[in-house]
Motif scaffolding. Structure first.
Motif, short mmCIF file in Angstrom:
data_model
loop_
_atom_site.label_atom_id
_atom_site.label_comp_id
_atom_site.label_asym_id
_atom_site.label_seq_id
_atom_site.Cartn_x
_atom_site.Cartn_y
_atom_site.Cartn_z
N GLN A 81 12.20 4.14 -7.54
CA GLN A 81 11.21 3.16 -7.11
C GLN A 81 10.15 3.81 -6.20
O GLN A 81 10.07 3.49 -5.00
N PRO A 82 9.33 4.71 -6.73
CA PRO A 82 8.25 5.28 -5.92
C PRO A 82 7.20 4.21 -5.63
O PRO A 82 7.01 3.28 -6.41
N ARG A 83 6.52 4.34 -4.51
CA ARG A 83 5.52 3.35 -4.11
C ARG A 83 4.14 3.74 -4.64
O ARG A 83 3.60 4.78 -4.23
N PRO A 84 3.58 2.94 -5.54
CA PRO A 84 2.30 3.30 -6.15
C PRO A 84 1.19 3.53 -5.15
O PRO A 84 0.48 4.55 -5.22
N TRP A 85 1.01 2.61 -4.21
CA TRP A 85 -0.13 2.74 -3.28
C TRP A 85 0.07 3.90 -2.32
O TRP A 85 -0.90 4.58 -1.96
N LEU A 86 1.30 4.18 -1.94
CA LEU A 86 1.56 5.29 -1.03
C LEU A 86 1.29 6.62 -1.71
O LEU A 86 0.68 7.53 -1.13
N ASN A 87 1.72 6.74 -2.97
CA ASN A 87 1.47 7.97 -3.73
C ASN A 87 -0.03 8.15 -4.00
O ASN A 87 -0.54 9.27 -3.93
N ALA A 88 -0.71 7.05 -4.30
CA ALA A 88 -2.14 7.13 -4.54
C ALA A 88 -2.90 7.55 -3.28
O ALA A 88 -3.83 8.37 -3.34
N LEU A 89 -2.49 7.03 -2.13
CA LEU A 89 -3.13 7.39 -0.87
C LEU A 89 -2.88 8.87 -0.54
O LEU A 89 -3.78 9.57 -0.08
N PHE A 90 -1.67 9.32 -0.78
CA PHE A 90 -1.33 10.73 -0.57
C PHE A 90 -2.22 11.62 -1.42
O PHE A 90 -2.76 12.64 -0.96
N ALA A 91 -2.41 11.24 -2.69
CA ALA A 91 -3.26 12.02 -3.58
C ALA A 91 -4.72 11.99 -3.13
O ALA A 91 -5.44 12.99 -3.25
N LEU A 92 -5.15 10.88 -2.61
CA LEU A 92 -6.53 10.77 -2.15
C LEU A 92 -6.80 11.68 -0.96
O LEU A 92 -7.90 12.21 -0.80
N VAL A 93 -5.78 11.89 -0.14
CA VAL A 93 -5.93 12.73 1.06
C VAL A 93 -5.73 14.21 0.73
O VAL A 93 -6.50 15.07 1.18
N LEU A 94 -4.70 14.53 -0.06
CA LEU A 94 -4.36 15.92 -0.36
C LEU A 94 -3.80 16.00 -1.78
O LEU A 94 -2.59 16.11 -1.98
N ALA A 95 -4.70 15.93 -2.74
CA ALA A 95 -4.31 15.75 -4.13
C ALA A 95 -3.37 16.83 -4.68
O ALA A 95 -2.35 16.49 -5.30
N PRO A 96 -3.66 18.14 -4.52
CA PRO A 96 -2.76 19.13 -5.14
C PRO A 96 -1.33 19.04 -4.62
O PRO A 96 -0.37 19.15 -5.39
N VAL A 97 -1.18 18.83 -3.31
CA VAL A 97 0.16 18.73 -2.73
C VAL A 97 0.85 17.46 -3.23
O VAL A 97 2.04 17.48 -3.59
#
Length: 221
Positions: A81-97
């Protein structure tokens, strides 16, 4: 019909491909940023910087979107159950990581589709090119030939930035499906390959270690 087509897309594979594009885009931007010599082409330096910046922005938005879509699908499948918005925010800040971390976690739940077995050849070529480039650069430095130093480092860097991360990720995806005691996580090796782009001595060490473990596990190469 549009929604149906989106449901048919394998977003996990799209995330992989977007991650593969980050090293060359970042490399182009770095070339433009550190370039000091005048190549005789007006605006080339700033053009490379803009290409790298624009490309990185597009890839970031693409990865943000695909992570959101894939996490929503994964939640429906169950078991994770990964969190969509949390993963999207992470990608927006530091996409490759964010992409690497997600692929690592996703592989632990669902695995990664196996690819061709010949990717180890590209890893070996990357290792050979890097070692040869370092040797050539050292010789050129001793002989006071700066042009050769730049050429040698540039060749090794091009192979490392463009081919090595893809090759080690795809080969790990193949090896982990074999019935051996060694089951490398493709996401972790992609992350180490990304790190080696900024810590150059790590690249030949990582390639040599991987090929050694691969040979012990599979008998080839």
């Amino acid at each position: 019909m549009g929604a149906s087509r989106l449901e048919d897309v394998d977003w996990g594979r799209v995330i992989e491909r977007l991650c593969y594009l980050f090293p060359p885009v970042v490399g182009v931007g770095l070339v433009g940023a550190v370039q000091e010599a005048d190549p005789g082409v007006p605006g080339l330096r700033w053009g490379l910087v803009l290409f790298g910046t624009f490309g990185y922005t597009l890839l970031t938005l693409g990865l943000t979107t695909t992570l959101f879509l894939d996490t929503r699908r994964v939640q429906v499948v169950g078991g994770w159950q990964p969190r969509p918005w949390l993963n999207a925010l992470f990608a927006l800040v530091l996409a490759p990581v964010a992409g690497v971390v997600y692929l690592y976690r996703r592989h632990r739940r669902f695995g990664t589709p196996a690819d061709r077995s010949e990717w180890w050849v590209v890893i070996a070529i990357s290792l050979g090119t890097t070692v040869a480039g370092l040797v050539a650069a050292a010789i050129a430095y001793v002989l006071a030939m700066p042009e050769l130093v730049v050429t040698a480092i540039g060749l090794a860097g091009t192979v490392a930035f463009g081919a090595f991360p893809i090759a080690i990720h795809r080969d790990a995806a193949y090896v982990c499906t074999r019935r051996t005691r060694w089951t490398p996580n493709p996401g972790s090796y992609l992350g180490f390959a990304f790190l080696s782009l900024f810590v150059p001595p790590l690249q030949p060490l990582l390639a040599a270690y991987y090929l050694f473990r691969r040979r012990r596990a599979t008998g080839t190469p």
